[in-house]
Scaffold this motif. Sequence first.
Motif, PDB file in Angstrom:
ATOM      1  N   HIS A 110       0.831  -1.211   0.000  1.00  0.00           N
ATOM      2  CA  HIS A 110       0.000   0.000   0.000  1.00  0.00           C
ATOM      3  C   HIS A 110       0.864   1.259   0.000  1.00  0.00           C
ATOM      4  O   HIS A 110       0.512   2.255  -0.636  1.00  0.00           O
ATOM      5  CB  HIS A 110      -0.962  -0.011   1.186  1.00  0.00           C
ATOM      6  CG  HIS A 110      -2.048  -1.025   1.050  1.00  0.00           C
ATOM      7  ND1 HIS A 110      -3.090  -0.881   0.170  1.00  0.00           N
ATOM      8  CD2 HIS A 110      -2.245  -2.216   1.665  1.00  0.00           C
ATOM      9  CE1 HIS A 110      -3.897  -1.925   0.245  1.00  0.00           C
ATOM     10  NE2 HIS A 110      -3.397  -2.753   1.146  1.00  0.00           N
ATOM     11  N   ALA A 111       1.997   1.217   0.684  1.00  0.00           N
ATOM     12  CA  ALA A 111       2.926   2.351   0.681  1.00  0.00           C
ATOM     13  C   ALA A 111       3.501   2.566  -0.716  1.00  0.00           C
ATOM     14  O   ALA A 111       3.644   3.702  -1.167  1.00  0.00           O
ATOM     15  CB  ALA A 111       4.045   2.118   1.697  1.00  0.00           C
ATOM     16  N   SER A 112       3.799   1.484  -1.401  1.00  0.00           N
ATOM     17  CA  SER A 112       4.321   1.569  -2.761  1.00  0.00           C
ATOM     18  C   SER A 112       3.303   2.217  -3.698  1.00  0.00           C
ATOM     19  O   SER A 112       3.662   3.044  -4.551  1.00  0.00           O
ATOM     20  CB  SER A 112       4.694   0.179  -3.270  1.00  0.00           C
ATOM     21  OG  SER A 112       5.116   0.231  -4.601  1.00  0.00           O
ATOM     22  N   MET A 113       2.038   1.871  -3.537  1.00  0.00           N
ATOM     23  CA  MET A 113       0.987   2.498  -4.353  1.00  0.00           C
ATOM     24  C   MET A 113       0.924   4.000  -4.075  1.00  0.00           C
ATOM     25  O   MET A 113       0.777   4.808  -5.003  1.00  0.00           O
ATOM     26  CB  MET A 113      -0.364   1.843  -4.082  1.00  0.00           C
ATOM     27  CG  MET A 113      -0.451   0.419  -4.570  1.00  0.00           C
ATOM     28  SD  MET A 113      -2.083  -0.377  -4.494  1.00  0.00           S
ATOM     29  CE  MET A 113      -2.860   0.297  -3.068  1.00  0.00           C
ATOM     30  N   ALA A 114       1.043   4.381  -2.800  1.00  0.00           N
ATOM     31  CA  ALA A 114       1.018   5.798  -2.437  1.00  0.00           C
ATOM     32  C   ALA A 114       2.218   6.523  -3.041  1.00  0.00           C
ATOM     33  O   ALA A 114       2.078   7.624  -3.595  1.00  0.00           O
ATOM     34  CB  ALA A 114       1.017   5.949  -0.908  1.00  0.00           C
ATOM     35  N   GLU A 115       3.381   5.914  -2.968  1.00  0.00           N
ATOM     36  CA  GLU A 115       4.581   6.548  -3.503  1.00  0.00           C
ATOM     37  C   GLU A 115       4.545   6.645  -5.026  1.00  0.00           C
ATOM     38  O   GLU A 115       5.046   7.608  -5.602  1.00  0.00           O
ATOM     39  CB  GLU A 115       5.830   5.813  -3.020  1.00  0.00           C
ATOM     40  CG  GLU A 115       6.041   6.036  -1.539  1.00  0.00           C
ATOM     41  CD  GLU A 115       7.368   5.512  -1.025  1.00  0.00           C
ATOM     42  OE1 GLU A 115       8.272   5.229  -1.842  1.00  0.00           O
ATOM     43  OE2 GLU A 115       7.509   5.404   0.206  1.00  0.00           O
ATOM     44  N   THR A 116       3.934   5.667  -5.674  1.00  0.00           N
ATOM     45  CA  THR A 116       3.778   5.724  -7.123  1.00  0.00           C
ATOM     46  C   THR A 116       2.932   6.932  -7.509  1.00  0.00           C
ATOM     47  O   THR A 116       3.253   7.654  -8.459  1.00  0.00           O
ATOM     48  CB  THR A 116       3.137   4.424  -7.644  1.00  0.00           C
ATOM     49  OG1 THR A 116       4.008   3.326  -7.325  1.00  0.00           O
ATOM     50  CG2 THR A 116       2.895   4.465  -9.137  1.00  0.00           C
TER      51      THR A 116
END
Length: 159
Positions: A34-40
């Motif tokens: 979920h953090a990766s999606m936010a950073e993307t």
Amino acid sequence: MPTVVSYTSASLMKMTLSEIGSISTIDNSMMLHHASMAETLINAKIAKKYTLPLTVAVPILETLATELAVYNVLTSRITIQKEHPWFMRFKNAMSTLDQIAKGDLSLVSVAGAVLAERSDIGEVWSSKQNYIPTFGEGSQEDNIQDSDKVQDELDERGL
């Protein structure tokens, strides 16, 4: 393959909303997903202004990534209504991100240095940008004349 994130971490997400750690079906790898999606999303928004990847820590991006990642976790588990505090946090984070993307807010490193914006790209503005384009990619029959533009051109020429 492990998910790599730069702006936030599972521990920051747990500190922001400790209840996340008590959800029995979510582990650190799911939180990092979920953090990766936010950073993307963050990177997509700021890529026109800043060269990526960033080479310094930027506290505002840590905050935004954490807020958006926690929101992603919550919305994967529950439906959040507009009145919910986390919906408001999401909206505020997106508004701040939009301000950064537009250049209204600068990115500042943990050392207090303002990050330089990209110098390898630029925007081109036209004095006619608020009019409907006369020519398009379709057939000639689809081309139109913006009546406001025509009248404004005549007025500028004193005709």
